[in-house]
Design a protein around this motif. Structure first.
Motif, short mmCIF file in Angstrom:
data_model
loop_
_atom_site.label_atom_id
_atom_site.label_comp_id
_atom_site.label_asym_id
_atom_site.label_seq_id
_atom_site.Cartn_x
_atom_site.Cartn_y
_atom_site.Cartn_z
N UNK A 29 -18.43 -52.57 50.45
CA UNK A 29 -17.42 -53.49 51.24
C UNK A 29 -15.97 -53.35 50.87
N UNK A 30 -15.08 -53.55 51.83
CA UNK A 30 -13.82 -53.10 51.75
C UNK A 30 -13.10 -53.98 50.68
N UNK A 31 -13.33 -54.93 50.92
CA UNK A 31 -12.55 -56.23 49.94
C UNK A 31 -13.12 -56.14 48.40
N UNK A 37 -7.26 -57.96 41.95
CA UNK A 37 -6.52 -58.93 41.67
C UNK A 37 -5.55 -58.70 40.38
N UNK A 38 -4.45 -59.37 40.37
CA UNK A 38 -3.71 -58.96 39.22
C UNK A 38 -3.68 -60.30 38.27
N UNK A 42 -2.41 -62.18 42.12
CA UNK A 42 -2.17 -61.47 43.53
C UNK A 42 -3.06 -60.51 43.71
N UNK A 43 -3.50 -60.57 44.76
CA UNK A 43 -4.48 -59.51 45.49
C UNK A 43 -3.88 -58.42 46.17
N UNK A 44 -4.31 -57.20 45.40
CA UNK A 44 -3.54 -56.05 45.66
C UNK A 44 -4.36 -55.15 46.73
N UNK A 45 -3.84 -54.93 47.89
CA UNK A 45 -4.37 -54.07 48.71
C UNK A 45 -4.35 -52.67 48.73
N UNK A 46 -5.08 -51.80 49.32
CA UNK A 46 -4.97 -50.46 49.15
C UNK A 46 -3.59 -49.82 50.07
N UNK A 47 -3.35 -50.54 51.12
CA UNK A 47 -2.09 -49.93 51.71
C UNK A 47 -1.40 -51.05 52.26
#
Length: 458
Positions: A29-31, A37-38, A42-47
């Motif tokens: 799963x990508x997510x 999450x910090x 804040x959810x940190x995306x890979x790009x």
């Protein structure tokens, strides 16, 4: 260069990137796999991609203009004056004197300092007469003096006012009217970081702290100083300073205060260690980088041995040279707003600002910062955040190299302690529970020091 050299390459959308990543994950799963999450939620995306990018409001950074500041604790006037003059010749561009005695001869202290030097005065007392004396000297020398007066910060840190709420704020209002040649107001935001507040809390508490002064000081005719501690989360700390400046300007506009804030940044003490102390130089270097890129006006580095050694020439020189290398060899002073347009940093700035603004509004809706400080709400929230971070350190999820990861078991420090490096117990009657600064490694280090003592006794 106006010519685009890459027209032959088709643009790749964020959707295409995600599809390719999902393919490479082979069913994972990508997510769940790539988004984390910090502590601030804040959810940190890979790009981050330009087709999902919304620029934040323009933030007037001053990276090209940052000055290197030398901290000097004033005890012996002659020695302090000589040290100040010497450090200016060795690369320092501004000075910050910590003064505990209101009988200090300031003219003698400044006697060897060139007139154009920016000087900060961190006072351990609140004296109208002393500040008036500084104002007169500033007028005479056409000097740029920042007197860091922060009664609310005094209450938060020590649990007591200098005198009382009414008298302290009355003194500030008197100084605001009488002293027009100096910057007289400061907010110690570093206290919240060093005590374990997360980044959203740091920003929100700083804004709420400032709002108390906007409401209670009738005349603020100079920029307010924000004294900020910078942590080790590199990009988040860049975004923190940018979000802080953004929100401060929004808040100030509501009071027709037309001055930008003046940020003086220093590395945090929270992640500094007693053992394997040379790693502190690596930590402070990246923290100073974050401060500069985030737009700090002034950076005062922390010596690698500040936890356990008294001020000394070697530690000060290394700390100063770190900033000199960044400025003159790494060219950190060539661009004013180097973080502008960086999708990741811009997104972090926006999210931190939004979350901090929401917390600020909640504080104001529940009586304001001072009320919540007196009630103990601020202290409790900081403590909750600090406990979560401490658990991450204790379980090895937050790493301090040389302390909870790859420690050198042969390292000995008990013989080298000139200062007590832990939280000091000072039983006294206080109006409120103070905000307590505490390093992550304290418990581990105390156990190691005790082990050293046992070994030496055997």
């Amino acid at each position: 260069m106006s010519e685009n050299l890459f027209n032959e390459f088709e643009p790749v959308s964020s959707k295409q990137w995600k599809q390719q990543i999902q393919y490479e994950l082979k069913g994972a799963d990508y997510n769940d796999t790539l988004i984390w999450e910090s502590p601030e939620g804040i959810k940190i995306k890979p790009f981050y991609h330009r087709d999902e990018f919304n620029a934040t409001a323009h933030i007037a950074g001053k990276a090209a203009e940052f000055t290197i500041c030398q901290n000097i604790f004033v005890h012996d006037i002659e020695k302090s004056a000589g040290r100040a003059a010497s450090t200016l010749k060795r690369g320092a561009e501004s000075l910050r004197f910590t003064i505990e005695d209101e009988n200090t001869d300031v003219e003698k202290l400044l006697s060897l300092i060139p007139q154009g030097t920016t000087v900060y005065f961190h006072l351990g007392f609140l004296s109208i007469d002393f500040v008036k004396k500084l104002d007169a000297i500033a007028k005479q020398r056409s000097a740029n003096f920042y007197v860091q007066l922060d009664p609310i910060g005094q209450l938060a840190k020590e649990g007591n006012w200098f005198t009382s709420l009414e008298r302290d704020l009355e003194a500030l209002n008197t100084i605001a009217i009488a002293c027009t040649n100096i910057h007289f107001l400061s907010i110690d935001s570093s206290l919240y970081q060093n005590a374990g507040a997360n980044i959203v809390q740091q920003i929100a508490y700083t804004m709420a702290h400032a709002n108390e002064y906007f409401n209670r000081v009738a005349t603020i005719h100079k920029p307010i100083v924000l004294q900020v501690a910078v942590g080790t989360n590199y990009f988040f700390e860049i975004a923190k300073l940018r979000a802080m400046r953004l929100l401060f300007n929004l808040l100030a506009a509501e009071y027709d205060h037309s001055y930008d804030c003046h940020i003086i940044a220093t590395p945090t003490k929270r992640n500094k260690t007693l053992y394997d102390y040379n790693v502190n130089m690596l930590r402070t270097t990246t923290e100073c980088m974050s401060a500069i890129l985030g737009g700090a006006d002034t950076v005062a580095n922390l010596a690698y041995d500040a936890l356990y050694h008294k001020d000394n020439e070697f530690g000060d020189r290394i700390a100063r040279n770190q900033l000199l290398v960044l400025k003159h060899e790494s060219y950190f002073d060539k661009v004013n707003n180097p973080a502008d347009g960086a999708y990741y940093i811009e997104e972090l700035t926006q999210q931190l600002a939004e979350k901090a603004l929401a917390l600020f509004k909640d504080i104001e809706a529940n009586g304001g910062f001072l009320t919540q400080l007196i009630e103990g709400t601020i202290q409790r929230k900081i403590q909750e955040s600090a406990v979560k971070e401490q658990e991450l350190f204790d379980t090895g999820k937050e790493v301090l190299l040389g302390t909870n990861k790859y420690p050198n078991k042969n390292d000995r420090m008990s013989h080298d302690l000139e200062l007590y490096p832990f939280v000091k117990s000072n039983p006294r009657k206080t109006l409120i529970m103070p905000v307590i600064e505490r390093r992550l490694a304290e418990k581990t280090e105390q156990e190691r020091l005790e082990s050293e003592k046992v070994s030496s006794d055997q």
